[in-house]
Scaffold this motif. Structure first.
Motif, PDB file in Angstrom:
ATOM      1  N   GLY A 122     -10.998   3.925 -16.694  1.00  0.00           N
ATOM      2  CA  GLY A 122      -9.782   4.334 -15.992  1.00  0.00           C
ATOM      3  C   GLY A 122      -9.903   4.070 -14.499  1.00  0.00           C
ATOM      4  O   GLY A 122     -10.121   2.943 -14.073  1.00  0.00           O
ATOM      5  N   ASP A 123      -9.774   5.131 -13.695  1.00  0.00           N
ATOM      6  CA  ASP A 123      -9.877   4.956 -12.247  1.00  0.00           C
ATOM      7  C   ASP A 123     -11.281   5.245 -11.732  1.00  0.00           C
ATOM      8  O   ASP A 123     -11.490   5.423 -10.534  1.00  0.00           O
ATOM      9  CB  ASP A 123      -8.853   5.841 -11.526  1.00  0.00           C
ATOM     10  N   ARG A 124     -12.242   5.287 -12.642  1.00  0.00           N
ATOM     11  CA  ARG A 124     -13.621   5.595 -12.247  1.00  0.00           C
ATOM     12  C   ARG A 124     -14.555   4.407 -12.478  1.00  0.00           C
ATOM     13  O   ARG A 124     -14.429   3.696 -13.459  1.00  0.00           O
ATOM     14  CB  ARG A 124     -14.146   6.805 -13.025  1.00  0.00           C
ATOM     15  N   LEU A 125     -15.468   4.240 -11.577  1.00  0.00           N
ATOM     16  CA  LEU A 125     -16.471   3.179 -11.654  1.00  0.00           C
ATOM     17  C   LEU A 125     -17.854   3.789 -11.502  1.00  0.00           C
ATOM     18  O   LEU A 125     -18.080   4.611 -10.620  1.00  0.00           O
ATOM     19  CB  LEU A 125     -16.245   2.158 -10.538  1.00  0.00           C
ATOM     20  N   THR A 126     -18.775   3.410 -12.395  1.00  0.00           N
ATOM     21  CA  THR A 126     -20.159   3.864 -12.291  1.00  0.00           C
ATOM     22  C   THR A 126     -21.059   2.644 -12.153  1.00  0.00           C
ATOM     23  O   THR A 126     -20.963   1.698 -12.944  1.00  0.00           O
ATOM     24  CB  THR A 126     -20.591   4.660 -13.536  1.00  0.00           C
ATOM     25  N   LEU A 127     -21.919   2.654 -11.140  1.00  0.00           N
ATOM     26  CA  LEU A 127     -22.882   1.589 -10.903  1.00  0.00           C
ATOM     27  C   LEU A 127     -24.271   2.152 -11.187  1.00  0.00           C
ATOM     28  O   LEU A 127     -24.671   3.134 -10.575  1.00  0.00           O
ATOM     29  CB  LEU A 127     -22.799   1.121  -9.447  1.00  0.00           C
ATOM     30  N   THR A 128     -24.982   1.505 -12.103  1.00  0.00           N
ATOM     31  CA  THR A 128     -26.260   2.038 -12.550  1.00  0.00           C
ATOM     32  C   THR A 128     -27.383   1.045 -12.296  1.00  0.00           C
ATOM     33  O   THR A 128     -27.254  -0.145 -12.584  1.00  0.00           O
ATOM     34  CB  THR A 128     -26.208   2.386 -14.052  1.00  0.00           C
ATOM     35  N   THR A 129     -28.513   1.528 -11.762  1.00  0.00           N
ATOM     36  CA  THR A 129     -29.683   0.684 -11.522  1.00  0.00           C
ATOM     37  C   THR A 129     -30.557   0.639 -12.758  1.00  0.00           C
ATOM     38  O   THR A 129     -30.383   1.418 -13.695  1.00  0.00           O
ATOM     39  CB  THR A 129     -30.515   1.241 -10.351  1.00  0.00           C
ATOM     40  N   ALA A 130     -31.533  -0.260 -12.760  1.00  0.00           N
ATOM     41  CA  ALA A 130     -32.454  -0.378 -13.882  1.00  0.00           C
ATOM     42  C   ALA A 130     -33.257   0.910 -14.077  1.00  0.00           C
ATOM     43  O   ALA A 130     -33.699   1.223 -15.180  1.00  0.00           O
ATOM     44  CB  ALA A 130     -33.401  -1.558 -13.663  1.00  0.00           C
ATOM     45  N   LYS A 131     -33.436   1.679 -13.013  1.00  0.00           N
ATOM     46  CA  LYS A 131     -34.200   2.935 -13.086  1.00  0.00           C
ATOM     47  C   LYS A 131     -33.347   4.109 -13.567  1.00  0.00           C
ATOM     48  O   LYS A 131     -33.866   5.196 -13.784  1.00  0.00           O
ATOM     49  CB  LYS A 131     -34.769   3.270 -11.705  1.00  0.00           C
ATOM     50  N   GLY A 132     -32.033   3.892 -13.703  1.00  0.00           N
ATOM     51  CA  GLY A 132     -31.164   4.963 -14.160  1.00  0.00           C
ATOM     52  C   GLY A 132     -30.455   5.715 -13.046  1.00  0.00           C
ATOM     53  O   GLY A 132     -29.642   6.606 -13.311  1.00  0.00           O
ATOM     54  N   ASP A 133     -30.756   5.385 -11.788  1.00  0.00           N
ATOM     55  CA  ASP A 133     -29.990   5.969 -10.681  1.00  0.00           C
ATOM     56  C   ASP A 133     -28.577   5.407 -10.747  1.00  0.00           C
ATOM     57  O   ASP A 133     -28.367   4.283 -11.225  1.00  0.00           O
ATOM     58  CB  ASP A 133     -30.622   5.612  -9.333  1.00  0.00           C
ATOM     59  N   HIS A 134     -27.614   6.185 -10.272  1.00  0.00           N
ATOM     60  CA  HIS A 134     -26.237   5.664 -10.351  1.00  0.00           C
ATOM     61  C   HIS A 134     -25.359   6.195  -9.229  1.00  0.00           C
ATOM     62  O   HIS A 134     -25.604   7.251  -8.654  1.00  0.00           O
ATOM     63  CB  HIS A 134     -25.601   5.977 -11.712  1.00  0.00           C
ATOM     64  N   VAL A 135     -24.322   5.392  -8.936  1.00  0.00           N
ATOM     65  CA  VAL A 135     -23.328   5.732  -7.922  1.00  0.00           C
ATOM     66  C   VAL A 135     -21.989   5.867  -8.631  1.00  0.00           C
ATOM     67  O   VAL A 135     -21.604   5.013  -9.419  1.00  0.00           O
ATOM     68  CB  VAL A 135     -23.229   4.639  -6.843  1.00  0.00           C
ATOM     69  N   ASP A 136     -21.274   6.969  -8.367  1.00  0.00           N
ATOM     70  CA  ASP A 136     -19.970   7.215  -8.984  1.00  0.00           C
ATOM     71  C   ASP A 136     -18.874   7.036  -7.941  1.00  0.00           C
ATOM     72  O   ASP A 136     -18.968   7.587  -6.834  1.00  0.00           O
ATOM     73  CB  ASP A 136     -19.917   8.620  -9.570  1.00  0.00           C
ATOM     74  N   LEU A 137     -17.844   6.277  -8.295  1.00  0.00           N
ATOM     75  CA  LEU A 137     -16.733   6.003  -7.388  1.00  0.00           C
ATOM     76  C   LEU A 137     -15.415   6.220  -8.117  1.00  0.00           C
ATOM     77  O   LEU A 137     -15.366   6.230  -9.349  1.00  0.00           O
ATOM     78  CB  LEU A 137     -16.794   4.569  -6.866  1.00  0.00           C
ATOM     79  N   THR A 138     -14.348   6.370  -7.354  1.00  0.00           N
ATOM     80  CA  THR A 138     -13.024   6.504  -7.947  1.00  0.00           C
ATOM     81  C   THR A 138     -11.996   5.816  -7.066  1.00  0.00           C
ATOM     82  O   THR A 138     -12.135   5.798  -5.838  1.00  0.00           O
ATOM     83  CB  THR A 138     -12.640   7.984  -8.140  1.00  0.00           C
ATOM     84  N   SER A 139     -10.980   5.267  -7.692  1.00  0.00           N
ATOM     85  CA  SER A 139      -9.892   4.645  -6.932  1.00  0.00           C
ATOM     86  C   SER A 139      -8.768   5.640  -6.691  1.00  0.00           C
ATOM     87  O   SER A 139      -7.784   5.324  -6.030  1.00  0.00           O
ATOM     88  CB  SER A 139      -9.339   3.430  -7.679  1.00  0.00           C
ATOM     89  N   ARG A 140      -8.913   6.850  -7.232  1.00  0.00           N
ATOM     90  CA  ARG A 140      -7.891   7.871  -7.037  1.00  0.00           C
ATOM     91  C   ARG A 140      -7.862   8.308  -5.581  1.00  0.00           C
ATOM     92  O   ARG A 140      -8.915   8.541  -4.979  1.00  0.00           O
ATOM     93  CB  ARG A 140      -8.180   9.077  -7.937  1.00  0.00           C
ATOM     94  N   ALA A 141      -6.689   8.416  -5.023  1.00  0.00           N
ATOM     95  CA  ALA A 141      -6.563   8.809  -3.617  1.00  0.00           C
ATOM     96  C   ALA A 141      -7.063  10.228  -3.411  1.00  0.00           C
ATOM     97  O   ALA A 141      -6.819  11.114  -4.235  1.00  0.00           O
ATOM     98  CB  ALA A 141      -5.111   8.704  -3.179  1.00  0.00           C
ATOM     99  N   GLU A 142      -7.792  10.432  -2.329  1.00  0.00           N
ATOM    100  CA  GLU A 142      -8.278  11.761  -1.983  1.00  0.00           C
ATOM    101  C   GLU A 142      -7.115  12.616  -1.480  1.00  0.00           C
ATOM    102  O   GLU A 142      -6.303  12.167  -0.682  1.00  0.00           O
ATOM    103  CB  GLU A 142      -9.336  11.664  -0.878  1.00  0.00           C
ATOM    104  N   GLU A 143      -7.061  13.841  -1.986  1.00  0.00           N
ATOM    105  CA  GLU A 143      -6.044  14.759  -1.487  1.00  0.00           C
ATOM    106  C   GLU A 143      -6.488  15.306  -0.136  1.00  0.00           C
ATOM    107  O   GLU A 143      -7.625  15.722   0.017  1.00  0.00           O
ATOM    108  CB  GLU A 143      -5.856  15.926  -2.460  1.00  0.00           C
ATOM    109  N   PRO A 144      -5.584  15.319   0.830  1.00  0.00           N
ATOM    110  CA  PRO A 144      -5.968  15.891   2.128  1.00  0.00           C
ATOM    111  C   PRO A 144      -6.117  17.407   2.025  1.00  0.00           C
ATOM    112  O   PRO A 144      -5.497  18.041   1.166  1.00  0.00           O
ATOM    113  CB  PRO A 144      -4.789  15.508   3.032  1.00  0.00           C
TER     114      PRO A 144
END
Length: 282
Positions: free
Chosen positions: A128-150
């Protein structure tokens, strides 16, 4: 570095536009994607390194351009890099970071983010609007394209109190007063509201997360049940300097004695002028 990497991966995972990037780097390669990804702000939500999750500071994000460049901010420093994509993996070139000094929390997050994306190949998964980037070691970065609410503004928002208590936590309000307690901080330097039984007004000065109150004036009704006990707890807010924190539409007030008050914002319910009509005035 990690933000940039994620940008490139996102392109791969979704798969018809040419290029990736913006804000830094040069060159790049074409990729195919069924949904548009370029020009979209991807907010970094968190990074997990060695099993520990770290929430991203405000404004950590990345953008993907049509020229093979990716760039963004890690919440402190801006970054730019070239992006190469193959299948569901991302390879990014040397990342260029600005050299600003920021508060320790932001610098630590930047460290963890850089560490998570230090490896050349990252695996991307889009949901959906979420992206997960994972390294070979299993560390990961989570991102979203959803606009942040102020965050809701302290002033002019009608804050409906949900809970009050001691220490670092607060308990839901008793049934007798649930939905009745509210506070509004006005542009005129006063706070007005209702404590569940009596109306209250006081001078209130907000600065750098701190609140300084004047002596509160209240109406003098007597109410049954738990109402008066709750009111006494709420009045502790005015006994000395207090702290406030706002996240999205939630407000946490901490009185000088440690009493915690949690409230939910309702901007549409506030008096635009921030002035109560029936509150007692001193």
């Amino acid at each position: 570095m990690t933000a940039l990497a994620s940008a490139g991966l996102l392109l791969t995972a979704c798969g018809t536009e040419s290029g990736a990037g913006s804000e830094g780097g040069s060159g790049g390669r074409s990729v195919e994607s069924e949904v548009p990804l370029t020009g979209i702000r991807w907010n970094v939500a968190s990074v997990t390194v060695g099993g520990e999750k770290y929430d991203a500071p405000e404004d950590a994000h990345l953008k993907i351009g049509k020229d093979g460049r990716a760039g963004g901010s890690f919440g402190c420093n801006s970054a730019g890099a070239d992006v190469k994509i193959k299948g569901d993996t991302l390879d990014f070139g040397e990342t260029r970071l600005t050299k600003r000094a920021c508060p320790e929390g932001r610098m630590k997050f930047e460290e963890h983010l850089t560490r998570a994306l230090a490896e050349k190949k990252l695996t991307a998964k889009v949901d959906g609007d979420r992206l997960t980037l994972t390294t070979a070691k299993g560390d990961h970065v989570d991102l979203t394209s959803r606009a942040e609410e102020p965050d809701a503004p302290l002033t002019g928002t009608k804050w409906k109190v949900d809970a009050v208590g001691g220490g670092q936590s607060a308990a839901p309000l008793p049934k007798d007063v649930s939905g009745k307690v509210q506070l509004t901080f006005g542009e005129d330097g006063k706070v007005r509201g209702n404590l569940g039984c009596n109306d209250v007004t006081a001078k209130a000065e907000a600065k750098d997360g701190r609140l300084t109150f004047g002596t509160p004036a209240t109406t003098r009704k007597m109410c049954p049940g738990d109402t008066m006990a709750t009111e006494r707890k709420l009045l502790k807010l005015f006994d000395g300097p207090a702290r406030y924190e706002i996240e999205r539409n939630t407000l946490k007030l901490t009185a000088a004695d440690g009493t915690v008050i949690n409230a939910t914002g309702d901007p549409s319910g506030a008096d635009p002028a921030g002035a109560g009509r029936n509150s007692p005035e001193k």
